[in-house]
Design an enzyme around this catalytic site. Structure first.
Site, PDB file in Angstrom:
ATOM      1  N   HIS A   9       0.817  -1.221   0.000  1.00  7.72           N
ATOM      2  CA  HIS A   9       0.000   0.000   0.000  1.00  7.72           C
ATOM      3  C   HIS A   9       0.853   1.274   0.000  1.00  7.72           C
ATOM      4  O   HIS A   9       0.303   2.372  -0.105  1.00  7.72           O
ATOM      5  CB  HIS A   9      -0.963   0.011   1.202  1.00  7.72           C
ATOM      6  CG  HIS A   9      -0.282   0.301   2.494  1.00  7.72           C
ATOM      7  ND1 HIS A   9       0.442  -0.643   3.184  1.00  7.72           N
ATOM      8  CD2 HIS A   9      -0.191   1.447   3.203  1.00  7.72           C
ATOM      9  CE1 HIS A   9       0.951  -0.091   4.272  1.00  7.72           C
ATOM     10  NE2 HIS A   9       0.571   1.174   4.309  1.00  7.72           N
ATOM     11  N   HIS A  26       1.805   6.867  -0.616  1.00  7.86           N
ATOM     12  CA  HIS A  26       0.982   6.074   0.304  1.00  7.86           C
ATOM     13  C   HIS A  26      -0.437   5.999  -0.247  1.00  7.86           C
ATOM     14  O   HIS A  26      -1.130   7.010  -0.325  1.00  7.86           O
ATOM     15  CB  HIS A  26       0.988   6.736   1.681  1.00  7.86           C
ATOM     16  CG  HIS A  26       0.462   5.877   2.771  1.00  7.86           C
ATOM     17  ND1 HIS A  26      -0.882   5.632   2.943  1.00  7.86           N
ATOM     18  CD2 HIS A  26       1.108   5.200   3.739  1.00  7.86           C
ATOM     19  CE1 HIS A  26      -1.041   4.846   3.989  1.00  7.86           C
ATOM     20  NE2 HIS A  26       0.146   4.567   4.496  1.00  7.86           N
TER      21      HIS A  26
END
Length: 169
Positions: A73, A88
């Site tokens: 992620h 992110h």
């Protein structure tokens, strides 16, 4: 007089400006709009956030993968100047444990601008109750505190500039 003997590292860092292209398509917004105090407060560094409209994260510049999070992620890219950029995807998406994320890179890989780094399923992220807004952070690596200027509005991955970063000594 002695300036010709500066190390290559000093030359790269002193007053060097780096323009960062959008790593994903969507709406670029101020970091303060991220519903997470660590990101919104600038505790990890300066930057912006993008509300993505498609599930594809690309390299915004030629560089190296400094780190990819196991759950795919988030990734940290390193520019030739030494600047590091945290990409992110979403907020609290670590809780998905990699479900809905496909990484195409590993730590240590060299990447080219426009190369796909990670694909992600926006609907799966939303269905899990996570926010899709994605911080793009120039990390404060201790050696320099860069000046970061964000450019907001609709952005297309690989085309529009989202950040201008001035690295200082």
């Amino acid at each position: 007089m002695f300036s010709k003997w500066k190390s290559k590292k000093e030359e790269k860092r002193t007053g060097h400006t780096v323009t960062i292209k959008a790593p994903m398509s969507g709406q670029a917004v101020p970091l303060e709009q991220v519903p997470d105090d660590t990101f919104a407060g600038g505790h990890m560094g300066g930057g912006i956030a993008i509300q993505p409209i498609e599930g594809k994260l690309i390299a915004p510049f030629d560089g190296k993968v400094a780190h990819i999070v196991k759950s795919s992620h988030a990734v940290i890219l390193e520019h030739s100047s030494g600047m590091q950029l945290l990409l992110h995807i979403g907020i609290e998406t670590v809780s998905l444990k990699g479900n809905g994320f496909t990484s195409y890179v590993a730590t240590g890989d060299t990447v080219k601008a426009g190369q796909t780094l990670i694909e992600f399923d926006l609907e799966a992220i939303r269905a899990a109750g996570c926010e899709t807004i994605s911080p793009v952070i120039v990390t404060n690596n201790g050696e320099t505190v860069p000046q970061v200027e964000g450019h907001f509005g609709p952005v297309t991955a690989g085309e529009d500039s989202i950040l201008t970063v001035v690295l200082t000594q």
